[in-house]
Design a protein around this motif. Structure first.
Motif, PDB file in Angstrom:
ATOM      1  N   GLY A  92       0.839  -1.072   0.169  1.00  0.00           N
ATOM      2  CA  GLY A  92      -0.207  -0.016  -0.118  1.00  0.00           C
ATOM      3  C   GLY A  92       0.882   1.268  -0.127  1.00  0.00           C
ATOM      4  N   GLU A  93       1.910   1.409   0.862  1.00  0.00           N
ATOM      5  CA  GLU A  93       2.579   2.456   0.811  1.00  0.00           C
ATOM      6  C   GLU A  93       3.526   2.702  -0.568  1.00  0.00           C
ATOM      7  OE1 GLU A  93       5.483   2.936   4.174  1.00  0.00           O
ATOM      8  OE2 GLU A  93       3.978   2.311   5.498  1.00  0.00           O
ATOM      9  N   GLU A  94       3.898   1.777  -0.913  1.00  0.00           N
ATOM     10  CA  GLU A  94       4.484   1.912  -2.413  1.00  0.00           C
ATOM     11  C   GLU A  94       3.574   2.347  -3.635  1.00  0.00           C
ATOM     12  OE1 GLU A  94       6.250  -1.673  -4.045  1.00  0.00           O
ATOM     13  OE2 GLU A  94       7.400  -0.570  -5.589  1.00  0.00           O
ATOM     14  N   ILE A  95       2.336   1.795  -3.415  1.00  0.00           N
ATOM     15  CA  ILE A  95       1.353   2.111  -4.276  1.00  0.00           C
ATOM     16  C   ILE A  95       1.093   3.659  -4.244  1.00  0.00           C
ATOM     17  CG2 ILE A  95      -1.110   1.977  -5.170  1.00  0.00           C
ATOM     18  CD1 ILE A  95      -0.897  -0.932  -4.205  1.00  0.00           C
ATOM     19  N   ALA A  96       0.947   4.103  -2.933  1.00  0.00           N
ATOM     20  CA  ALA A  96       0.622   5.350  -2.758  1.00  0.00           C
ATOM     21  C   ALA A  96       1.969   6.496  -3.051  1.00  0.00           C
ATOM     22  CB  ALA A  96       0.209   5.974  -1.201  1.00  0.00           C
ATOM     23  N   ALA A  97       2.944   6.293  -2.827  1.00  0.00           N
ATOM     24  CA  ALA A  97       4.163   6.929  -3.146  1.00  0.00           C
ATOM     25  C   ALA A  97       4.115   7.009  -4.916  1.00  0.00           C
ATOM     26  CB  ALA A  97       5.558   6.031  -2.725  1.00  0.00           C
ATOM     27  N   ARG A  98       3.997   5.639  -5.301  1.00  0.00           N
ATOM     28  CA  ARG A  98       4.231   5.744  -6.729  1.00  0.00           C
ATOM     29  C   ARG A  98       3.185   6.429  -7.732  1.00  0.00           C
ATOM     30  NH1 ARG A  98       8.766   4.499  -5.964  1.00  0.00           N
ATOM     31  NH2 ARG A  98       9.781   2.373  -6.007  1.00  0.00           N
ATOM     32  N   LEU A  99       1.960   6.256  -7.043  1.00  0.00           N
ATOM     33  CA  LEU A  99       0.564   6.893  -7.838  1.00  0.00           C
ATOM     34  C   LEU A  99       0.375   8.431  -7.337  1.00  0.00           C
ATOM     35  CD1 LEU A  99      -1.883   4.352  -8.007  1.00  0.00           C
ATOM     36  CD2 LEU A  99      -0.399   4.983 -10.041  1.00  0.00           C
TER      37      LEU A  99
END
Lengths: 191, 334
Positions: free
Chosen positions: A157-164
């Motif tokens: 989830g954290e990576e998705i938030a950062a990437r998007l």
């Protein structure tokens, strides 16, 4: 060069990737091929997931390359280097939509409607990859993208938030509701 | 099904999600290298003569001078919308058009100004305002609204644009909002698009599109509420924000809250003491029953995981985006 100010305790530090990404974008703008390669390594998985949410599966690997080719040509138009992730995701969405419009209609998948006679407490047993992918694509776009990144690309989830470029709270909501909608598509009851 | 694994693949696995992951694994990114034709090959070497070297040297020196000048001034610029806004540099001198780090932009009762916020957006300063630019770094843009009204329209990664006031920190999470404060830090935040997080010590308040929250000197951000909230709810929240220990303050909020104001009740769960939390839980559960894993006991204990889980269900109803024509207008002005 000005030393970076230490952030006060009351403000959470921004993800280091934002600063690193900005540096890579600046270097790539200056013609550093290794920096652009590093951006590809970092964002290819996300771009693949965004494309897969809309475009034909067989074409996605090629489209990933096309998206990065377009990004490289347009890199100078990026207003804020730190926003590279959200920016290239937009390019990928546009590329996927154009591809989707251009492609010929294909045959419906054989398992579009799963057999409702399976275990009523979980997704039906006799599902294949195509069935799940088809159901995933029927989920509304705002939920579909984060869910594809999570279930297909195995991003957290954290990576998705950062990437998007989304907030943690938003991604949590999208994942949760997206999964519920996916289960409905697959014919399983939601919690 | 647990949400922990859905959020964090490192958490104890959920068998159902694992099964979906396994089914989808064949279509995941195959980590193919970037094709050579995507990145243009290096330009062929060109022989440069002596005069060419001298010309290049002049260009480098001139370019460096311009670059240094550009960096020294920063890319923030101010355009007058009305009257005569004043820009004071950090050393007290009057600057023209460009805002550098440490500068202050001031508008009097008849002036307003539009500030170009680097490359990430725009901030409009209303009459009687005073705004100080504190930092323009790679990791954040930080400024201080010392008084007045600022309408910000920002297109940047979350937590990149931060505004300090005397009572709270407004952290942009990608949005359009209006912040109004007096010199003591009392004021109001109204979010039109996206989300702003208000911070004061350990307190965090999520203000999503279509909602407002008051700022109060000494007590920080108040409870968020929908801009369309009833007068009764607004009054009840104002009384609670001013002094939550006043007799009847909590009851007034609980009575006035309805299905449109679950954002208020969810934040109230975090503020209330354990005894009162039980009543807030009962009211919110009556409006929007929690998922099975969110029990009364967990909420009364103040378990963060349970609160966040409930928020996941509630949040879609909190956000009220502006109509399409308004969004198009805001995007055009950004």
């Amino acid at each position: 060069m000005r030393a970076r100010r230490r952030l006060p305790d009351s403000l959470p530090s921004p993800a280091p990737s934002i600063v690193e990404t900005a540096g890579l974008v600046s270097a790539a703008r200056d013609g550093d091929r290794a920096a652009f390669g590093a951006l590809y390594e970092r964002y290819a998985r996300m771009v693949h997931g965004v494309l897969l949410a809309t475009a034909q599966q067989d074409d996605v690997q090629d489209l990933v390359q096309d998206v990065f080719f377009r990004a490289l040509r347009q890199l100078r138009t990026l207003r804020e280097p730190a926003a590279f992730g959200a920016w290239i995701a937009t390019i990928a969405r546009n590329e996927a939509r154009m591809h989707h419009r251009a492609e010929k209609p294909t045959e419906e998948l054989s398992h579009q409607h799963p057999d409702p006679g399976g275990d009523p407490d979980s997704v039906p047993d006799r599902l294949g990859t195509d069935d799940v992918l088809h159901a995933l694509r029927a989920v509304p776009e705002r939920y579909r993208e984060p869910l594809t990144l999570r279930l297909v690309e195995q991003m957290g989830g954290e990576e998705i938030a950062a990437r998007l470029g989304l907030t943690h709270g938003t991604v949590r909501v999208y994942l949760h509701h997206g999964l519920r909608l996916l289960r409905e598509q697959l014919g399983a009851p939601h919690d | 099904m647990t949400d922990d694994y859905l959020w964090d693949p490192g958490a104890p696995p959920d068998p159902e999600i694992q099964r979906l992951e396994a089914l989808l694994r064949p279509v995941a990114h195959a980590h193919a290298p970037l094709r050579r034709d995507v990145i243009p090959s290096t330009s062929p070497r060109i022989r440069v003569g002596r005069w060419g070297m001298i010309a290049a040297g002049i260009l480098v020196v001139a370019g460096g001078w311009f670059a240094a000048r550009y960096r020294a001034t920063s890319p923030w610029s101010v355009a007058t919308m009305q009257g005569a806004p004043v820009i004071r540099s950090a050393d007290g001198s009057i600057a023209r058009g460009v805002v550098a780090q440490g500068s202050v932009v001031e508008t009097d009762a008849r002036s307003s100004a539009a500030i170009s916020v680097g490359r990430i957006g725009r901030a409009e300063l209303g009459p009687g305002s005073r705004l100080r630019l504190l930092d323009v770094g790679a990791s954040e843009h930080r400024l201080s609204l010392e008084r007045g009204t600022m309408h910000a329209s920002i297109d940047a990664p979350p937590r990149y644009f931060v505004v300090q006031t005397a009572s709270a920190l407004a952290v942009d999470l990608g949005c359009v909002y209006t912040l109004a404060v007096d010199e003591r830090g009392n004021g109001l935040l109204t979010v039109e698009e996206g989300e702003v997080e208000l911070q004061h010590g350990d307190v965090r308040v999520a203000v999503l599109a279509g909602n407002s929250a008051a700022l109060r000197n000494g007590s920080g951000p108040g409870l968020p509420f929908p801009v369309r909230a009833s007068t009764a709810l607004r009054r009840a929240i104002e009384a609670y924000d001013t002094d939550p220990t006043t007799a009847g303050a909590l009851d007034a909020v609980l009575t006035a809250a309805d299905s449109q104001s679950t954002i208020t009740l969810w934040h109230l769960l975090q503020r209330a003491d354990p005894a009162s939390r039980e009543r807030v839980f009962a009211r919110l559960a009556a409006i929007s029953p929690p998922p099975a894993v969110v029990t009364r006991e967990r909420i009364v204990r103040g378990e963060s995981g349970a609160l966040q889980r409930w928020r996941t269900d509630l949040q879609p109803a909190w956000e009220i985006e502006p109509p399409l024509w308004r969004r198009a207008w805001l995007a055009m002005r950004r």
